[in-house]
Design an enzyme around this catalytic site. Structure first.
Site, PDB file in Angstrom:
ATOM      1  N   ALA A  26       0.856  -1.169  -0.062  1.00 51.39           N
ATOM      2  CA  ALA A  26      -0.024  -0.032   0.008  1.00 51.39           C
ATOM      3  C   ALA A  26       0.957   1.237  -0.034  1.00 51.39           C
ATOM      4  O   ALA A  26       2.172   1.159  -0.182  1.00 51.39           O
ATOM      5  CB  ALA A  26      -0.909  -0.036   1.300  1.00 51.39           C
ATOM      6  N   ASN A  27       0.292   2.365   0.112  1.00 53.43           N
ATOM      7  CA  ASN A  27       0.998   3.678   0.529  1.00 53.43           C
ATOM      8  C   ASN A  27       0.488   4.663   1.113  1.00 53.43           C
ATOM      9  O   ASN A  27      -0.781   4.211   1.619  1.00 53.43           O
ATOM     10  CB  ASN A  27       1.516   4.442  -1.012  1.00 53.43           C
ATOM     11  CG  ASN A  27       0.065   4.531  -2.061  1.00 53.43           C
ATOM     12  OD1 ASN A  27      -0.671   5.680  -1.391  1.00 53.43           O
ATOM     13  ND2 ASN A  27       0.026   4.028  -2.958  1.00 53.43           N
ATOM     14  N   ARG A  28       0.990   5.558   1.389  1.00 55.79           N
ATOM     15  CA  ARG A  28       0.132   6.701   2.329  1.00 55.79           C
ATOM     16  C   ARG A  28      -0.762   7.570   1.873  1.00 55.79           C
ATOM     17  O   ARG A  28      -1.290   8.409   2.736  1.00 55.79           O
ATOM     18  CB  ARG A  28       1.301   7.571   3.032  1.00 55.79           C
ATOM     19  CG  ARG A  28       2.536   6.939   3.732  1.00 55.79           C
ATOM     20  CD  ARG A  28       3.510   7.800   4.398  1.00 55.79           C
ATOM     21  NE  ARG A  28       4.654   7.476   4.739  1.00 55.79           N
ATOM     22  CZ  ARG A  28       4.585   6.761   5.797  1.00 55.79           C
ATOM     23  NH1 ARG A  28       3.609   6.474   6.701  1.00 55.79           N
ATOM     24  NH2 ARG A  28       5.849   5.993   6.459  1.00 55.79           N
TER      25      ARG A  28
END
Ligand code: CTP
Length: 211
Positions: A26-28
């Site tokens: 995932a990412n932020r």
């Protein structure tokens, strides 16, 4: 009602690329900037389709929302929504995925060797597609040489505009943003504001370009 009669497609949020049934890459991205753009476009009278990765945000009123998880699902939802007058691709789409394991990877088996394969580049595909929207807007998340890389990205992706932001601070996941708008005419440095303010400014520019 500056966008009445126009159909705008917005992508927002991160993607989740599965590793196994319980783990993802995932990412932020919080989805806030994309949701704010969808909300501002709906307020301006547009028909809005919002394709969202996994986020914890309320759907803005007047917006049709489609939830997806992976880059592949996001690509399919985007192409199924065409034709549109404008596409604004704000999502932080994963650039790589792995072939997911059908069963949970076990610690005792040691660190997994993940083999990454590229995902579909939705902006690039849209830029060269038969159904390319008349106004195609991408975002560029950069941590260095922000404007220079965004100018190159506009050409490489076949986008009309690139909204460039410096994500080396706390922009991703935060509430404020400072962006540069890259067009064929040049570079505009916009003042820092809330993501809602940036969204309203962008929607005004879009309405002006379509008028
Ligand atoms: N994008 C997309 N599909 C992808 C990757 C990116 O549609 N698989 C879109 C994003 O929504 C954004 C633009 O492309 O509008 C640029 O995304 P960014 O992450 O800044 O650039 P990348 O193309 O991923 O290049 P790099 O990571 O090397 O900067």
């Amino acid at each position: 009602m500056t966008l009445a009669g126009k159909h705008i497609l917005v992508t927002a949020g991160p993607t989740h690329e599965p590793i196994d049934p319980v783990r993802v890459i995932a990412n932020r991205s919080s989805g806030r900037q994309g949701f704010a753009i969808a909300a501002a476009a709906a307020e301006a009278g547009a028909k809005v389709t919002l394709v969202s990765g996994p986020v914890s945000l309320e759907t803005p009123s007047g917006v049709d929302r489609l939830d997806v998880a992976t880059a592949e699902q996001m690509a399919q939802a985007v192409f199924a929504a065409l034709p549109v007058d404008v596409a604004v691709l704000v999502a932080a789409v994963a650039d790589w995925r792995v072939e997911p394991s059908a069963t949970k990877l076990k610690k005792g088996e040691g660190p997994p060797r993940l083999e990454f394969v590229p995902t579909r580049d939705i902006l690039l595909e849209l830029g060269s597609s038969r159904h390319r929207p008349p106004l195609l807007v991408g975002f560029a998340a950069e941590t260095e040489r922000v404007v220079e890389q965004a100018v190159a990205k506009r050409r490489a992706k076949g986008a009309d505009w690139i909204v460039a932001n410096d994500v080396s601070g706390d922009v991703m996941g935060g509430h404020r943003n400072r962006v540069h708008l890259i067009t064929a005419e040049g570079v505009e440095n916009w003042p820092e504001g809330t993501k809602e303010e940036v969204a309203r400014q962008l929607v005004l520019r879009i309405a002006g370009a379509l008028a």
